[in-house]
Design a protein around this motif. Structure first.
Motif, PDB file in Angstrom:
ATOM      1  N   LEU A  57       0.967  -1.289  -0.194  1.00  0.00           N
ATOM      2  CA  LEU A  57      -0.357  -0.024   0.097  1.00  0.00           C
ATOM      3  C   LEU A  57       1.421   0.999   0.349  1.00  0.00           C
ATOM      4  O   LEU A  57       0.574   2.451  -0.643  1.00  0.00           O
ATOM      5  CB  LEU A  57      -1.169  -0.296   0.865  1.00  0.00           C
ATOM      6  CG  LEU A  57      -1.459   1.647   1.231  1.00  0.00           C
ATOM      7  CD1 LEU A  57      -2.625   1.242  -0.221  1.00  0.00           C
ATOM      8  CD2 LEU A  57      -2.545   1.358   2.647  1.00  0.00           C
ATOM      9  N   SER A  58       2.471   1.347   0.615  1.00  0.00           N
ATOM     10  CA  SER A  58       3.264   2.381   0.932  1.00  0.00           C
ATOM     11  C   SER A  58       3.700   2.966   0.049  1.00  0.00           C
ATOM     12  O   SER A  58       3.106   3.538  -0.743  1.00  0.00           O
ATOM     13  CB  SER A  58       3.637   2.388   2.434  1.00  0.00           C
ATOM     14  OG  SER A  58       3.124   2.417   3.613  1.00  0.00           O
ATOM     15  N   MET A  59       3.739   1.698  -0.597  1.00  0.00           N
ATOM     16  CA  MET A  59       4.415   2.332  -2.150  1.00  0.00           C
ATOM     17  C   MET A  59       3.762   2.165  -3.039  1.00  0.00           C
ATOM     18  O   MET A  59       4.174   2.978  -4.064  1.00  0.00           O
ATOM     19  CB  MET A  59       5.596   0.534  -2.443  1.00  0.00           C
ATOM     20  CG  MET A  59       6.666   0.181  -1.802  1.00  0.00           C
ATOM     21  SD  MET A  59       8.274   1.691  -2.344  1.00  0.00           S
ATOM     22  CE  MET A  59       8.232   1.456  -4.034  1.00  0.00           C
ATOM     23  N   GLY A  60       2.392   1.854  -3.286  1.00  0.00           N
ATOM     24  CA  GLY A  60       1.368   2.372  -4.184  1.00  0.00           C
ATOM     25  C   GLY A  60       1.411   3.084  -4.097  1.00  0.00           C
ATOM     26  O   GLY A  60       0.958   4.000  -5.110  1.00  0.00           O
ATOM     27  N   MET A  61       1.140   3.908  -2.554  1.00  0.00           N
ATOM     28  CA  MET A  61       0.507   5.360  -3.109  1.00  0.00           C
ATOM     29  C   MET A  61       2.141   6.105  -3.042  1.00  0.00           C
ATOM     30  O   MET A  61       1.710   7.610  -3.786  1.00  0.00           O
ATOM     31  CB  MET A  61       0.403   5.848  -1.296  1.00  0.00           C
ATOM     32  CG  MET A  61      -0.452   5.238  -0.231  1.00  0.00           C
ATOM     33  SD  MET A  61      -1.071   5.396   1.233  1.00  0.00           S
ATOM     34  CE  MET A  61      -1.051   6.864   0.970  1.00  0.00           C
ATOM     35  N   ILE A  62       2.836   5.879  -2.526  1.00  0.00           N
ATOM     36  CA  ILE A  62       4.169   6.637  -3.866  1.00  0.00           C
ATOM     37  C   ILE A  62       4.411   6.516  -4.819  1.00  0.00           C
ATOM     38  O   ILE A  62       4.858   7.722  -5.588  1.00  0.00           O
ATOM     39  CB  ILE A  62       5.625   5.940  -2.495  1.00  0.00           C
ATOM     40  CG1 ILE A  62       5.492   6.637  -0.988  1.00  0.00           C
ATOM     41  CG2 ILE A  62       6.928   6.996  -3.909  1.00  0.00           C
ATOM     42  CD1 ILE A  62       6.858   5.944  -0.280  1.00  0.00           C
ATOM     43  N   SER A  63       4.347   5.096  -5.389  1.00  0.00           N
ATOM     44  CA  SER A  63       4.129   5.420  -7.131  1.00  0.00           C
ATOM     45  C   SER A  63       2.756   5.867  -7.495  1.00  0.00           C
ATOM     46  O   SER A  63       3.464   6.369  -8.253  1.00  0.00           O
ATOM     47  CB  SER A  63       3.766   3.486  -7.247  1.00  0.00           C
ATOM     48  OG  SER A  63       4.917   2.953  -6.535  1.00  0.00           O
ATOM     49  N   ALA A  64       1.301   6.647  -6.442  1.00  0.00           N
ATOM     50  CA  ALA A  64       0.696   7.404  -7.714  1.00  0.00           C
ATOM     51  C   ALA A  64       1.450   8.389  -7.372  1.00  0.00           C
ATOM     52  O   ALA A  64       0.577   9.099  -8.686  1.00  0.00           O
ATOM     53  CB  ALA A  64      -0.037   7.426  -6.227  1.00  0.00           C
ATOM     54  N   GLY A  65       2.133   8.757  -6.995  1.00  0.00           N
ATOM     55  CA  GLY A  65       2.639  10.078  -6.895  1.00  0.00           C
ATOM     56  C   GLY A  65       3.732  10.317  -8.142  1.00  0.00           C
ATOM     57  O   GLY A  65       3.236  11.395  -8.446  1.00  0.00           O
ATOM     58  N   HIS A  66       4.392   9.414  -8.041  1.00  0.00           N
ATOM     59  CA  HIS A  66       5.345   9.191  -9.283  1.00  0.00           C
ATOM     60  C   HIS A  66       4.362   9.325 -10.678  1.00  0.00           C
ATOM     61  O   HIS A  66       4.478  10.455 -11.825  1.00  0.00           O
ATOM     62  CB  HIS A  66       5.553   7.761  -9.186  1.00  0.00           C
ATOM     63  CG  HIS A  66       7.843   8.087 -10.406  1.00  0.00           C
ATOM     64  ND1 HIS A  66       7.170   7.086 -11.542  1.00  0.00           N
ATOM     65  CD2 HIS A  66       8.087   7.682 -10.095  1.00  0.00           C
ATOM     66  CE1 HIS A  66       8.225   7.640 -12.189  1.00  0.00           C
ATOM     67  NE2 HIS A  66       9.352   8.107 -11.166  1.00  0.00           N
ATOM     68  N   SER A  67       3.111   8.250 -10.532  1.00  0.00           N
ATOM     69  CA  SER A  67       2.531   8.254 -11.995  1.00  0.00           C
ATOM     70  C   SER A  67       1.793   9.823 -12.304  1.00  0.00           C
ATOM     71  O   SER A  67       2.080  10.300 -13.222  1.00  0.00           O
ATOM     72  CB  SER A  67       0.996   7.569 -11.572  1.00  0.00           C
ATOM     73  OG  SER A  67       2.384   6.143 -11.710  1.00  0.00           O
ATOM     74  N   LEU A  68       1.191  10.388 -10.802  1.00  0.00           N
ATOM     75  CA  LEU A  68       0.774  12.479 -10.826  1.00  0.00           C
ATOM     76  C   LEU A  68       2.579  12.834 -11.788  1.00  0.00           C
ATOM     77  O   LEU A  68       1.844  13.611 -12.713  1.00  0.00           O
ATOM     78  CB  LEU A  68       0.362  12.563  -9.636  1.00  0.00           C
ATOM     79  CG  LEU A  68      -0.781  11.435  -9.325  1.00  0.00           C
ATOM     80  CD1 LEU A  68      -1.155  12.956  -7.557  1.00  0.00           C
ATOM     81  CD2 LEU A  68      -2.001  12.074  -9.929  1.00  0.00           C
ATOM     82  N   GLY A  69       3.366  13.109 -11.402  1.00  0.00           N
ATOM     83  CA  GLY A  69       4.685  13.550 -11.443  1.00  0.00           C
ATOM     84  C   GLY A  69       4.886  13.525 -12.809  1.00  0.00           C
ATOM     85  O   GLY A  69       5.255  14.222 -13.863  1.00  0.00           O
ATOM     86  N   ALA A  70       4.189  12.443 -13.549  1.00  0.00           N
ATOM     87  CA  ALA A  70       5.086  11.426 -14.998  1.00  0.00           C
ATOM     88  C   ALA A  70       3.711  11.975 -15.873  1.00  0.00           C
ATOM     89  O   ALA A  70       3.695  12.575 -16.854  1.00  0.00           O
ATOM     90  CB  ALA A  70       4.487  10.752 -14.742  1.00  0.00           C
ATOM     91  N   ALA A  71       2.812  12.277 -15.337  1.00  0.00           N
ATOM     92  CA  ALA A  71       1.365  12.883 -16.020  1.00  0.00           C
ATOM     93  C   ALA A  71       1.750  14.226 -16.595  1.00  0.00           C
ATOM     94  O   ALA A  71       1.319  14.447 -17.997  1.00  0.00           O
ATOM     95  CB  ALA A  71       0.280  12.476 -15.527  1.00  0.00           C
ATOM     96  N   ALA A  72       2.413  14.987 -15.269  1.00  0.00           N
ATOM     97  CA  ALA A  72       2.441  16.334 -15.395  1.00  0.00           C
ATOM     98  C   ALA A  72       3.501  16.699 -16.594  1.00  0.00           C
ATOM     99  O   ALA A  72       3.579  16.991 -17.158  1.00  0.00           O
ATOM    100  CB  ALA A  72       2.991  16.996 -13.849  1.00  0.00           C
ATOM    101  N   GLY A  73       4.762  15.723 -16.562  1.00  0.00           N
ATOM    102  CA  GLY A  73       6.458  15.841 -16.844  1.00  0.00           C
ATOM    103  C   GLY A  73       5.532  15.461 -18.547  1.00  0.00           C
ATOM    104  O   GLY A  73       5.401  16.438 -19.917  1.00  0.00           O
ATOM    105  N   ALA A  74       4.186  14.106 -18.889  1.00  0.00           N
ATOM    106  CA  ALA A  74       4.830  13.672 -20.425  1.00  0.00           C
ATOM    107  C   ALA A  74       3.330  15.086 -21.440  1.00  0.00           C
ATOM    108  O   ALA A  74       3.394  15.396 -22.359  1.00  0.00           O
ATOM    109  CB  ALA A  74       3.787  12.575 -20.043  1.00  0.00           C
ATOM    110  N   PHE A  75       2.193  15.608 -20.195  1.00  0.00           N
ATOM    111  CA  PHE A  75       1.654  16.936 -20.804  1.00  0.00           C
ATOM    112  C   PHE A  75       2.553  17.741 -21.060  1.00  0.00           C
ATOM    113  O   PHE A  75       1.774  18.221 -21.914  1.00  0.00           O
ATOM    114  CB  PHE A  75       0.419  16.843 -19.806  1.00  0.00           C
ATOM    115  CG  PHE A  75      -0.371  17.654 -20.332  1.00  0.00           C
ATOM    116  CD1 PHE A  75      -1.351  17.245 -21.130  1.00  0.00           C
ATOM    117  CD2 PHE A  75      -0.988  18.940 -20.170  1.00  0.00           C
ATOM    118  CE1 PHE A  75      -2.466  18.468 -22.127  1.00  0.00           C
ATOM    119  CE2 PHE A  75      -1.172  20.147 -21.229  1.00  0.00           C
ATOM    120  CZ  PHE A  75      -2.365  19.774 -21.992  1.00  0.00           C
ATOM    121  N   SER A  76       2.585  18.682 -20.375  1.00  0.00           N
ATOM    122  CA  SER A  76       3.479  19.075 -20.649  1.00  0.00           C
ATOM    123  C   SER A  76       4.435  19.777 -21.374  1.00  0.00           C
ATOM    124  O   SER A  76       5.252  20.169 -21.857  1.00  0.00           O
ATOM    125  CB  SER A  76       3.897  20.182 -18.857  1.00  0.00           C
ATOM    126  OG  SER A  76       5.239  19.069 -18.935  1.00  0.00           O
TER     127      SER A  76
END
Length: 411
Positions: A346-365
């Motif tokens: 669960l902890s790694m999943g939540m932290i990885s969710a943050g990674h994906s949010l940052g990645a989404a911002a990078g991909a779109f921007s």
């Protein structure tokens, strides 16, 4: 006793092997999007912003799925988790290979496959490995999760050859068939009895996901690891996985040379992850993780100056590969020690969710800035700032967790 220990050792390394293979296929499918982006612009008329937006949407779906996937492996083990994820990735790729409709593509890639990407992820594999290894945990995690990049060393160049020889449709078809073919092998090899060594027994207490989430987010260590990993996502999966190949095309390099440079990056990345995992067992992990982020920031200076020089692109691939996903085994090791094994998924999943949010911002921007400026310089400058910022955040983490033993008591 010796026979039992031998069987346990075999199970440990089977999980490492299948984790490597599953990540290799899933991450290669994601990399293929960047490889075919310029072709879709010409053949289907899809803008770079649209394709980048679909990648960003997929990353948002991954962010949503990641905590639930982590909780799922905490409850059910690695066999069912990886099989489900591979099935979704495979089906999504098969649909992408057969359509020219933008809406169907979005459903297939940014919903179906993206859900699979959120399940076949480094946080799932690192959790499974951490549960099985007491000694050499960092090294084993580094080897298993290096499939996220090392597997691409062979797969992505092969996909590029298929792309140039046949078409982009065959590229996605090959990845989809590979994912589906791995499922029965994984299922028969990782027996239910063996998988029970990873998932908790029925007699153990199973708090609800929301109780565990509440406990995790109260820990300062979680927030340090979450926000640094979010910035990590922008500078890796966001701008590099989505835009390095289109950037190489923009610089004038063809699909095969571009994919070869990406393969070099992936190969060095594999060595970087294994090396970082090995070092995580032997040195101050906070200093190690912070240094990786700071060095990553330096590599973007090289990328800005690639121009038409292919050798400079390869130099970047070598440098960035060493510090790309090297953060994963070190972060996983810190999660295990600072947040506990019982809720590691669960902890790694939540932290990885943050990674994906940052990645989404990078991909779109990245796509938006390119369409706005017809260049990538500001994307790479932003990445320098964020990578250095991630390194500074990590250095705030305390070296000695105060209550890890309390959390472990429930395991």
């Amino acid at each position: 006793m010796s026979h039992t220990r031998s069987r346990s050792s075999v199970l440990q390394w089977l999980v490492v092997t299948f984790g490597f293979l599953a990540l290799a296929l899933a991450f290669s499918a994601r990399a293929t999007l960047g490889l075919v982006m310029p072709i879709w612009e010409q053949e289907l008329g899809w803008s770079r912003s649209f394709v980048s937006g679909s990648a960003a949407t997929a990353l948002l779906v991954m962010a949503t799925v990641a905590p639930f996937a982590g909780h799922f492996i905490d409850r059910h083990g690695v066999r069912l988790t990886l099989a489900l994820g591979l099935f979704l990735v495979g089906v999504g790729c098969l649909i992408v290979s057969s359509t020219s409709n933008a809406i169907i593509f979005l459903i297939a890639f940014s919903a179906i496959s993206a859900t699979g990407y959120g399940i076949v992820a480094t946080h799932i594999v690192s959790t499974a490995v951490a549960r099985l290894f007491d000694r050499n945990r960092g090294l084993a995690t580094g080897i298993a999760t290096s499939g996220a990049t090392g597997g691409q060393f062979l797969i992505v160049p092969l996909i590029a050859v298929v792309l140039t020889t046949f078409s982009w449709r065959w590229s996605f078809l090959a990845i989809g068939i590979g994912c589906l073919a791995l499922i029965p092998i994984l299922w028969w090899t990782l027996t239910e009895k063996g998988d029970s060594a990873i998932a908790p027994s029925d007699c153990e207490p199973t708090p609800s996901i929301w109780v565990d989430v509440s406990a995790v987010i109260r820990k300062p260590a979680f927030h340090i690891l979450f926000w640094s990993f979010l910035l990590c996502g922008f500078t890796t999966a966001g701008v590099i996985e989505t835009h390095l190949l289109p950037y190489a095309s923009f610089c004038g390099f063809g699909p095969v040379p571009s994919a070869t440079a990406y393969g070099v990056l992936s190969a060095v990345n594999m060595l970087g992850m294994i090396g970082a995992g090995w070092l995580a067992d032997r040195m101050n992990r906070i200093v190690l993780l912070g240094s990786i982020y700071l060095l990553r920031g330096v590599t973007f200076i090289v990328l800005i100056n690639v121009g038409a020089d292919y050798e400079m692109l390869v130099v970047f691939a070598l440098m960035f590969g060493a510090v790309d996903y090297a953060t994963v085994p070190v972060t996983a090791s810190l999660v295990a020690s600072h947040l506990g094994l019982r809720v590691m998924g669960l902890s790694m999943g939540m932290i990885s969710a943050g990674h994906s949010l940052g990645a989404a911002a990078g991909a779109f921007s990245g796509g938006y800035i390119f369409d706005l400026t017809m260049g990538y310089d500001w994307v790479w400058i932003t990445s320098i700032v964020l990578a250095v910022g991630a390194g500074c955040i990590v250095l705030l983490l305390k070296n000695n967790p105060q209550d890890a033993t309390v959390r472990e008591a429930g395991h």
